[in-house]
Scaffold this motif. Structure first.
Motif, PDB file in Angstrom:
ATOM      1  N   PRO A 102       0.814  -1.224   0.000  1.00 25.07           N
ATOM      2  CA  PRO A 102       0.000   0.000   0.000  1.00 25.07           C
ATOM      3  C   PRO A 102       0.845   1.271   0.000  1.00 25.07           C
ATOM      4  CG  PRO A 102      -0.900  -1.574   1.567  1.00 25.07           C
ATOM      5  CD  PRO A 102       0.376  -2.175   1.054  1.00 25.07           C
ATOM      6  N   TYR A 103       1.950   1.287   0.725  1.00 23.39           N
ATOM      7  CA  TYR A 103       2.776   2.504   0.777  1.00 23.39           C
ATOM      8  C   TYR A 103       3.411   2.791  -0.590  1.00 23.39           C
ATOM      9  CZ  TYR A 103       6.334   5.849   2.228  1.00 23.39           C
ATOM     10  OH  TYR A 103       7.125   6.965   2.323  1.00 23.39           O
ATOM     11  N   CYS A 136       3.720  -7.105   4.026  1.00 28.87           N
ATOM     12  CA  CYS A 136       2.322  -6.708   4.277  1.00 28.87           C
ATOM     13  C   CYS A 136       1.500  -7.965   4.543  1.00 28.87           C
ATOM     14  CB  CYS A 136       1.772  -5.937   3.072  1.00 28.87           C
ATOM     15  SG  CYS A 136       0.016  -5.536   3.246  1.00 28.87           S
ATOM     16  N   ARG A 155       0.902   1.110   9.772  1.00 29.07           N
ATOM     17  CA  ARG A 155      -0.535   0.881  10.015  1.00 29.07           C
ATOM     18  C   ARG A 155      -1.324   2.140  10.338  1.00 29.07           C
ATOM     19  NH1 ARG A 155      -2.001   0.924  15.373  1.00 29.07           N
ATOM     20  NH2 ARG A 155      -0.297   0.598  16.829  1.00 29.07           N
ATOM     21  N   CYS A 205      -2.277   3.503   6.999  1.00 25.89           N
ATOM     22  CA  CYS A 205      -2.741   2.565   5.987  1.00 25.89           C
ATOM     23  C   CYS A 205      -4.267   2.395   6.049  1.00 25.89           C
ATOM     24  CB  CYS A 205      -2.065   1.206   6.198  1.00 25.89           C
ATOM     25  SG  CYS A 205      -2.579  -0.012   4.984  1.00 25.89           S
TER      26      CYS A 205
END
Ligand code: SF4
Length: 325
Positions: free
Chosen positions: A253-254, A322, A294, A297
């Motif tokens: 996600p990052y 992840c 987190r 996220c």
């Protein structure tokens, strides 16, 4: 990748700094700058290291060059554990690893002429037998880096930013290193000059089989030069893989958010993409439990708070940390 020789390897590399309260001299806390990094860098490749300010990428670069002692973990260079080398052995090893810094003005001694700046490593390591030989070598290095040798008796302030960075690169090449850590080497330069310096680095790499660790917050610059990319967040690797594959299909996600924020020419859309990241970067003094990402996220679950995800092979040559992968 399979047949490539590993030049540098980080094993569980960790660096913590103790912060001290200025008024009492007491310990205030521990900055977790780099945490449990495992990484292999292959000879002749460029590994880009990206992430926002404070993600630990510059600390990682210095640890890999042994300019900083790790709190835990090891750096293996060409099969030798740098932490186990004696001082004289490490001094000898240093010839093989150099660094190019972001600000070429701050990293060049303003009181020395360019000739003496580039010659400094040659003198320190007794490489040449005479002044004439040293001067000839400096001339050759400057010429290779695009600086006319007749300028070598000038001072750093008489050069532009791009020229000063060329001088820094000439100095880094003086000992014929195998590894160069480039820490934001073009960030202080105009865009038009950036590509000239990147091209110079690329040409020198092809000519000398150099290995680069290229640290930058700028994903377009990293894409231009890197064979593989390592994305860091708060001292840990989120994703590592082949550059074109990561840019085409980011998994973590990052990484997705970082890349979504980059190629949009419209500043409003760019802002929108950045805003998808919730919250500020947490403090490295008190990183979140579990996954460090987190608190920003949007996919975080209870498991993310309880358990730190390990860096696992998600696809061939692609590593991702992840729980969703
Ligand atoms: Fe987000 Fe959880 Fe994956 Fe971390 S482990 S990136 S918090 S989904």
């Amino acid at each position: 990748m399979e047949n490539k020789k590993i030049l540098v390897e980080a094993k569980n590399l960790t660096k913590e700094f103790t912060t001290v309260s200025s008024s009492w001299g007491k310990s205030k806390g521990i900055v977790h700058a780099v945490t449990d990094v495992n990484l292999q860098v292959y000879e002749g490749e460029t590994l880009g290291v990206v992430g926002e300010s404070g993600c630990g990428k510059s600390t990682l670069g210095r640890l890999l060059l042994h300019l900083l002692q790790p709190t835990r973990g090891d750096v293996i260079f060409d099969g030798q554990n740098l932490g186990e080398l004696k001082e004289a052995e490490m001094r000898n090893m240093r010839k093989q690893m150099q660094m190019v810094f972001q600000d070429p003005y701050a990293s060049l001694n303003p009181r020395l002429k360019i000739r003496d700046i580039v010659a400094e490593p040659l003198t320190t390591h007794n490489i040449t037998k005479s002044k004439e030989e040293e001067t000839a070598l400096v001339e050759d290095l400057l010429r290779k880096c695009g600086i006319r040798p007749e300028f070598m008796y000038r001072y750093p302030h008489q050069f532009s930013g791009g020229q000063r960075q060329r001088v820094s690169i000439a100095r880094a090449l003086a000992l014929n290193p195998r590894l160069i850590v480039c820490d934001e080497p073009v960030s202080a330069l105009d865009v038009s000059i950036q590509s000239q310096i990147l091209n110079l680095l690329g040409d020198l790499q092809a000519e000398r089989n150099l290995t680069y660790i290229f640290i930058s917050h700028d994903l377009s610059v990293v894409r231009y030069l890197s064979d593989r990319v390592c994305v860091m967040f708060l001292g840990k690797i989120c994703e590592l893989g082949i550059t074109r594959e990561i840019y085409a299909d980011p998994i973590h996600p990052y990484t997705k958010f970082l890349l979504e924020a980059v190629p949009l020419p419209d500043p409003e859309k760019k802002k929108e993409a950045k805003d998808m990241l919730t919250g500020e970067i947490p403090s490295p003094v008190n990183p979140p439990s579990g996954c460090h990402f987190r608190t920003r996220c949007p996919f975080a679950t209870e498991r993310c708070a309880a358990e730190a995800p390990e860096l696992k092979e998600a696809a061939p040559h692609r590593y991702v940390a992840c729980h969703l992968v």
